[in-house]
Scaffold this motif. Structure first.
Motif, PDB file in Angstrom:
ATOM      1  N   VAL A   1       0.835  -1.204   0.000  1.00 62.28           N
ATOM      2  CA  VAL A   1       0.000   0.000   0.000  1.00 62.28           C
ATOM      3  C   VAL A   1       0.867   1.250   0.000  1.00 62.28           C
ATOM      4  N   ARG A   2       1.938   1.229   0.751  1.00 60.16           N
ATOM      5  CA  ARG A   2       2.803   2.408   0.866  1.00 60.16           C
ATOM      6  C   ARG A   2       3.706   2.632  -0.344  1.00 60.16           C
ATOM      7  N   HIS A   3       4.078   1.570  -1.045  1.00 59.61           N
ATOM      8  CA  HIS A   3       5.121   1.715  -2.067  1.00 59.61           C
ATOM      9  C   HIS A   3       4.734   1.301  -3.482  1.00 59.61           C
ATOM     10  N   ALA A   4       3.556   0.769  -3.689  1.00 60.95           N
ATOM     11  CA  ALA A   4       3.186   0.279  -5.021  1.00 60.95           C
ATOM     12  C   ALA A   4       3.027   1.424  -6.018  1.00 60.95           C
ATOM     13  N   PRO A   5       3.425   1.179  -7.257  1.00 60.73           N
ATOM     14  CA  PRO A   5       3.298   2.199  -8.299  1.00 60.73           C
ATOM     15  C   PRO A   5       1.907   2.228  -8.938  1.00 60.73           C
ATOM     16  N   CYS A   6       0.977   1.415  -8.418  1.00 64.79           N
ATOM     17  CA  CYS A   6      -0.378   1.347  -8.961  1.00 64.79           C
ATOM     18  C   CYS A   6      -1.352   1.258  -7.780  1.00 64.79           C
ATOM     19  N   PRO A   7      -2.647   1.399  -8.042  1.00 71.00           N
ATOM     20  CA  PRO A   7      -3.623   1.234  -6.957  1.00 71.00           C
ATOM     21  C   PRO A   7      -3.527  -0.166  -6.349  1.00 71.00           C
ATOM     22  N   VAL A   8      -3.814  -0.244  -5.032  1.00 68.69           N
ATOM     23  CA  VAL A   8      -3.746  -1.508  -4.302  1.00 68.69           C
ATOM     24  C   VAL A   8      -5.081  -1.759  -3.603  1.00 68.69           C
ATOM     25  N   VAL A   9      -5.576  -2.985  -3.714  1.00 74.22           N
ATOM     26  CA  VAL A   9      -6.761  -3.415  -2.981  1.00 74.22           C
ATOM     27  C   VAL A   9      -6.299  -4.468  -1.977  1.00 74.22           C
ATOM     28  N   VAL A  10      -6.643  -4.256  -0.692  1.00 69.71           N
ATOM     29  CA  VAL A  10      -6.340  -5.235   0.344  1.00 69.71           C
ATOM     30  C   VAL A  10      -7.651  -5.912   0.710  1.00 69.71           C
ATOM     31  N   VAL A  11      -7.695  -7.233   0.539  1.00 71.82           N
ATOM     32  CA  VAL A  11      -8.922  -8.004   0.750  1.00 71.82           C
ATOM     33  C   VAL A  11      -8.799  -8.779   2.055  1.00 71.82           C
ATOM     34  N   ARG A  12      -9.774  -8.580   2.919  1.00 66.07           N
ATOM     35  CA  ARG A  12      -9.836  -9.352   4.165  1.00 66.07           C
ATOM     36  C   ARG A  12     -10.627 -10.630   3.919  1.00 66.07           C
ATOM     37  N   ASP A  13     -10.145 -11.719   4.453  1.00 64.53           N
ATOM     38  CA  ASP A  13     -10.899 -12.959   4.406  1.00 64.53           C
ATOM     39  C   ASP A  13     -11.978 -12.862   5.471  1.00 64.53           C
ATOM     40  N   ALA A  14     -13.214 -13.076   5.105  1.00 66.28           N
ATOM     41  CA  ALA A  14     -14.334 -12.925   6.040  1.00 66.28           C
ATOM     42  C   ALA A  14     -14.178 -13.842   7.253  1.00 66.28           C
ATOM     43  N   LEU A  15     -13.518 -14.980   7.100  1.00 69.08           N
ATOM     44  CA  LEU A  15     -13.360 -15.923   8.209  1.00 69.08           C
ATOM     45  C   LEU A  15     -12.298 -15.499   9.208  1.00 69.08           C
ATOM     46  N   SER A  16     -11.375 -14.593   8.793  1.00 62.79           N
ATOM     47  CA  SER A  16     -10.299 -14.192   9.709  1.00 62.79           C
ATOM     48  C   SER A  16     -10.653 -12.914  10.458  1.00 62.79           C
ATOM     49  N   SER A  17     -11.787 -12.306  10.157  1.00 65.75           N
ATOM     50  CA  SER A  17     -12.179 -11.046  10.813  1.00 65.75           C
ATOM     51  C   SER A  17     -12.778 -11.295  12.151  1.00 65.75           C
TER      52      SER A  17
END
Length: 145
Positions: A129-145
Motif C-alpha cells: 500500500v505504501r510503495h506500489a506504483p499502482c492502486p492496491v486493494v487489500v482483501v480481508r478474508d471474512a473468516l479471519s475477521s
C-alpha cells in the motif's frame, strides 16, 4: 478497466490470498482485464534483516502451491478465466512491487495479524500500500475477521 488492463494478485496459500484471488476473479469478470497470480519463493524478511533464500526445491514447492490455489479458487468461483501464474524467487513485498510496475491494479490479502506479531513480521500488504506504483486493494478474508 479495459481488456488490456493487468491485475496482479499476491498468492501465498493463505486464506487471505485465496480471498484476494476470488476478489480479483470477480472484479475481472465485471471490469475485464488479465490476472497474474504471483507467489514469492523467498523466506520473509524479519525486522529489516533478510533471511537467506531457501534451498533447492523452494521454487518448485511455490509453483505447486500456486497451481493448487489457482485451480481451487477458480473452481470454487466457477470461473473459467485464464490466470497467468508467476513464481518469483524473492521475498513477497519486493516481488510484488517489482511486478506491479507493469500492473494496473495490485490485489493482496490480509492475514489479520496484528500487535507484536504484525510488528515483528512486518506486513506485505502494508508495504505494498505504501510503495506500489499502482492502486492496491487489500482483501480481508471474512473468516479471519
Amino acid at each position: 478497466m479495459t481488456e488490456a488492463d493487468r491485475i496482479l494478485v499476491g498468492v501465498d496459500g493463505s486464506r487471505g490470498s485465496r480471498a484476494a484471488l476470488r476478489w480479483a476473479l470477480r472484479y475481472a469478470d465485471r471490469a475485464g482485464g488479465e490476472i497474474t497470480a504471483l507467489i514469492a519463493s523467498g523466506i520473509p524478511a524479519m525486522i529489516d534483516i533478510a533471511m537467506p533464500m531457501p534451498g533447492e526445491g523452494a521454487a518448485e514447492h511455490a509453483a505447486a502451491v500456486l497451481r493448487q490455489v489457482v485451480a481451487e479458487t477458480r473452481a470454487s468461483a466457477d470461473d473459467g478465466r485464464h490466470v497467468r501464474r508467476l513464481v518469483v524467487e524473492d521475498h513477497g513485498a519486493p516481488a510484488l512491487l517489482a511486478e506491479a510496475a507493469s500492473a494496473d491494479l495490485l490485489v493482496v490479502g490480509h492475514r489479520g495479524r496484528g500487535g507484536f506479531a504484525g510488528a515483528l513480521l512486518g506486513s506485505v500488504a502494508q508495504h505494498c500500500v505504501r510503495h506500489a506504483p499502482c492502486p492496491v486493494v487489500v482483501v480481508r478474508d471474512a473468516l479471519s475477521s
